[in-house]
Design a protein around this motif. Structure first.
Motif, PDB file in Angstrom:
ATOM      1  N   LEU A 189      38.713  39.696  28.448  1.00 39.37           N
ATOM      2  CA  LEU A 189      38.556  38.484  29.251  1.00 39.37           C
ATOM      3  C   LEU A 189      37.698  37.452  28.516  1.00 39.37           C
ATOM      4  CD1 LEU A 189      38.002  39.997  32.826  1.00 39.37           C
ATOM      5  CD2 LEU A 189      40.116  39.127  31.828  1.00 39.37           C
ATOM      6  N   VAL A 222      31.491  35.361  36.299  1.00 45.38           N
ATOM      7  CA  VAL A 222      32.146  36.546  35.752  1.00 45.38           C
ATOM      8  C   VAL A 222      33.046  37.171  36.814  1.00 45.38           C
ATOM      9  CG1 VAL A 222      31.800  38.851  34.789  1.00 45.38           C
ATOM     10  CG2 VAL A 222      30.255  36.994  34.149  1.00 45.38           C
ATOM     11  N   ILE A 223      32.545  37.230  38.044  1.00 49.11           N
ATOM     12  CA  ILE A 223      33.351  37.842  39.116  1.00 49.11           C
ATOM     13  C   ILE A 223      34.594  37.002  39.372  1.00 49.11           C
ATOM     14  CG2 ILE A 223      33.370  38.340  41.599  1.00 49.11           C
ATOM     15  CD1 ILE A 223      30.657  39.538  41.314  1.00 49.11           C
ATOM     16  N   ARG A 224      34.425  35.675  39.375  1.00 49.07           N
ATOM     17  CA  ARG A 224      35.603  34.822  39.566  1.00 49.07           C
ATOM     18  C   ARG A 224      36.607  35.025  38.431  1.00 49.07           C
ATOM     19  NH1 ARG A 224      34.191  31.645  43.756  1.00 49.07           N
ATOM     20  NH2 ARG A 224      32.018  31.022  43.756  1.00 49.07           N
ATOM     21  N   LEU A 225      36.078  35.129  37.211  1.00 47.84           N
ATOM     22  CA  LEU A 225      36.955  35.356  36.057  1.00 47.84           C
ATOM     23  C   LEU A 225      37.669  36.699  36.195  1.00 47.84           C
ATOM     24  CD1 LEU A 225      38.014  34.813  33.184  1.00 47.84           C
ATOM     25  CD2 LEU A 225      35.849  35.692  32.287  1.00 47.84           C
ATOM     26  N   ALA A 226      36.890  37.727  36.537  1.00 45.20           N
ATOM     27  CA  ALA A 226      37.449  39.081  36.635  1.00 45.20           C
ATOM     28  C   ALA A 226      38.539  39.141  37.705  1.00 45.20           C
ATOM     29  CB  ALA A 226      36.343  40.087  36.937  1.00 45.20           C
ATOM     30  N   SER A 227      38.389  38.317  38.751  1.00 47.44           N
ATOM     31  CA  SER A 227      39.365  38.369  39.846  1.00 47.44           C
ATOM     32  C   SER A 227      40.733  37.885  39.406  1.00 47.44           C
ATOM     33  CB  SER A 227      38.874  37.539  41.026  1.00 47.44           C
ATOM     34  OG  SER A 227      39.051  36.159  40.753  1.00 47.44           O
ATOM     35  N   LEU A 275      35.775  44.170  29.801  1.00 52.74           N
ATOM     36  CA  LEU A 275      35.446  42.752  29.995  1.00 52.74           C
ATOM     37  C   LEU A 275      35.698  41.941  28.716  1.00 52.74           C
ATOM     38  CD1 LEU A 275      32.131  43.074  32.044  1.00 52.74           C
ATOM     39  CD2 LEU A 275      34.353  42.324  32.903  1.00 52.74           C
ATOM     40  N   TYR A 292      42.393  39.021  36.931  1.00 56.00           N
ATOM     41  CA  TYR A 292      43.116  40.056  36.211  1.00 56.00           C
ATOM     42  C   TYR A 292      43.008  41.377  36.968  1.00 56.00           C
ATOM     43  CZ  TYR A 292      45.636  39.924  31.891  1.00 56.00           C
ATOM     44  OH  TYR A 292      46.651  39.829  30.984  1.00 56.00           O
ATOM     45  N   THR A 293      44.038  42.198  36.874  1.00 59.87           N
ATOM     46  CA  THR A 293      43.948  43.486  37.558  1.00 59.87           C
ATOM     47  C   THR A 293      43.560  44.579  36.574  1.00 59.87           C
ATOM     48  OG1 THR A 293      46.242  44.151  37.196  1.00 59.87           O
ATOM     49  CG2 THR A 293      45.781  42.814  39.158  1.00 59.87           C
ATOM     50  N   VAL A 294      42.945  45.608  37.142  1.00 58.01           N
ATOM     51  CA  VAL A 294      42.525  46.760  36.352  1.00 58.01           C
ATOM     52  C   VAL A 294      43.736  47.390  35.665  1.00 58.01           C
ATOM     53  CG1 VAL A 294      41.518  49.066  36.515  1.00 58.01           C
ATOM     54  CG2 VAL A 294      40.580  47.188  37.890  1.00 58.01           C
TER      55      VAL A 294
END
Lengths: 402, 402
Positions: free
Chosen positions: B170, B133-138, B167, B140-142
């Motif tokens: 994503l 999840v963290i890799r996925l989240a990285s 989330l 995209y920017t807030v």
């Protein structure tokens, strides 16, 4: 000891306790409290700056409480997946364990190992699935996370914030939930993250942790936060003479703050001495010598402190070269085209954090050889010419090269 | 068929294609494209509004392409963990599968089952760990996530956005990555989420999906988006007379749009007929009858369309009660204190989506018994008194209670 007496000890050198009433209530329970401190497994030295919260932990231990060091192996294993943050390199579990092993001996110069728990947050964060993450994330709003100073600033300046970055505070918060922290210690810059932990614990139906914030110790330059990358640091494993000498190089106006954060000398005494200096009734240099002796005594011994003091008086009081600079062989293998770059030499001897830091020291006029200032950052000299010379780095670090 | 001819078919009734060049390039490959549509497993009826993208999918199928329906079981299994969103109830995997089974028969009134793939996103999202999840989240920017209209609006108005909500886009994007979507279809309100999928696919080194947006069909009230909770809908399984009657109740200014989105009648023909109406050369009612016939023919048969039309003419053209309203027994078990509440009766007979919707219909003057308007939302009547009466709901739904 009464609760009030304990609070007096614990309050020293903190900038904020959220809240003192909660802390008093927890102390009143009469059981050992679990006091959390996050540990970055990428650093190699415990500096006096890092020692500030560690010493606060030790205060808790002396009062019978438990230090819980949380190694952030989960986030470090991931590194910064965006690849933008060089301070978060990706490390393997083994490298992280080796780093922790290495700094542990330094921790135990301050902490009591019998009352210290070391936990790796990968043990719980690594087991969470996407579903758990979504449930966790639902406990916090975007607006509250974006209140964090650096996020708010970056958003305002239209600089990117990776989506993963706003998950990190929740990770840290989960650590508190997992280990049932009673108190979390942190630098002032951790206030937001630590409060996330307090809130999350309450959301999980637990008592929220008390957040205790310690100031960030200013480095030997008197300007920037003490840091290994800036080279303005004193390590708890520095040799006595270096530790003493670096301490003597701090500006006078930081003496009182260093006493508060780096020693156990009662503050009434420090303030009185400081007032005498300000009134011209005493010499700040003598107060600083007391500070340096206290620090060496803490990390080495009272005898080592006395010796370092004597060495300092012999060598610097009359502003000469030291008569007995520590002899150090020129390390092999540094030559480039037959000459040893001075920056590489300084870094290899541990007198600067890196080649870059050494070059900046040279540029700043902080390096000399046999009393002659070196001005060229790329300066190099044959090893044979270096031998016999005294290398001086900063005000108080000397090596006789052999 | 040439690429241009295919594009002409696919372009009908879409508001935006991002981008048409990309779509042409994909069509030029000559292989079946994978066309994605997200499906909410909580709904029970396929309405004409939902049918808009389903019909576009069918257009693709007729050209030889594959419809990939993605059932969002992952997010629905989680529900809205904050408990604030009533439209996201928590369902078990079994309930979700049962819902999908139920609506599948309705899907296949439109789609070709042989060219339809149904996938559950829990199959991949449910396997992701926190680290993934963290890799996925990285990626995209807030700031980019907060650009989404409703997020920006809520942030501006200081209404909370749960961290988990940001989330979800994503998650939807990962669906596209996982199934290798060539095209994603969605309502206009899905533009942002679908573009996240396009971007994520590119970040994963894939060709980004083409995003095709369909307008949201306005309901029979001519005002709001067609929706099951508002009760302004036509279901693809409505009886022919109801389907026809509800269609006849739409305002004249929506006729052209309904033709475009709900039928295959060539738009040149529709526009010409519409122009004749505007010029006073034709009666909009006749154009609307054509529309209603087309819709009934699509979901039932041309014969059923002819019959429904004849029924309508017999009963409504002279603005009378229908001479042959469908006979319907008063359902048992609705009595309260010996009387059947009309709102409950209307909802139970499927003439409104809920008791609340039925009460609003009564308040709006849309319900009558034997030609006499019911004005009291709480009105109730003994079952024996109801029998023999004709219940009218809205303009064109009648039941002879027996």
């Amino acid at each position: 000891m009464t609760i009030q007496e304990q609070l007096d000890i614990l309050r020293r050198g903190t900038t904020e306790i959220i809240s003192e009433e909660d802390l008093a209530a927890k102390l009143a329970k009469g059981r050992p409290l679990r006091v959390k401190l996050g540990v970055d497994p990428t650093a190699k030295h415990v500096t006096l700056g890092w020692a500030v919260p560690l010493r606060k932990l030790r205060d808790f231990q002396r009062l019978g409480h438990i230090a819980c060091l949380i190694v952030g192996d989960f986030t470090t294993m991931i590194g910064d997946p965006s690849g933008k943050n060089k301070t978060r390199p990706q490390l393997t579990r083994e490298e992280i364990a080796a780093n922790v092993e290495a700094v542990s001996t330094q921790f135990y110069k301050i902490l009591d190992p019998a009352k210290t728990e070391i936990r790796y947050n990968g043990d719980w964060l690594g087991k969470m699935g996407f579903e758990d993450v979504i449930r966790l994330a639902s406990r916090y709003t975007v607006a509250r996370i974006l209140e964090r100073d650096d996020f708010a600033k970056r958003l305002r300046e239209e600089r990117p914030i990776g989506m993963h970055e706003i998950l990190y505070p929740l990770c840290q918060g989960m650590d508190s939930v997992e280990i049932d922290a009673d108190v979390e210690l942190g630098g002032n810059d951790q206030k937001f993250n630590n409060l996330v932990g307090r809130t999350l614990m309450q959301q999980f139906g637990k008592e929220g942790q008390v957040v205790m914030l310690c100031p960030l110790l200013v480095g030997t330059d008197g300007k920037e936060k003490m840091s290994q990358s800036l080279g303005n640091y004193v390590s708890v494993v520095d040799e006595p003479n270096d530790m003493y000498g670096k301490t003597m190089s701090i500006p006078d106006d930081t003496i009182e703050n260093w006493f508060e954060l780096c020693t156990d000398v009662p503050m009434d005494e420090v303030r009185a001495a400081s007032a005498d200096c300000n009134a011209g009734k005493a010499n700040p240099r003598d107060l600083k010598r007391r500070l340096a002796r206290e620090i060496v005594a803490l990390y080495h011994s009272p005898d080592a402190a006395t010796e370092a003091d004597a060495y300092f008086v012999r060598t610097f009081s009359n502003r000469e070269q030291p008569v007995e600079a520590q002899e150090t062989p020129v390390p092999a293998g540094l030559e480039r085209d037959g000459a040893v770059p001075l920056a590489a030499l300084i870094a290899t001897l541990g007198l600067a954090a890196s080649n870059g830091a050494a070059r900046r020291l040279i540029e700043g006029g902080g390096v000399s050889l046999d009393g002659e200032k070196v001005s060229e950052p790329q300066a190099a000299m044959a090893a044979s010419d270096l031998r016999g010379k005294v290398l001086r780095v900063g005000k108080h670090q000397f090596r006789k090269l052999v």
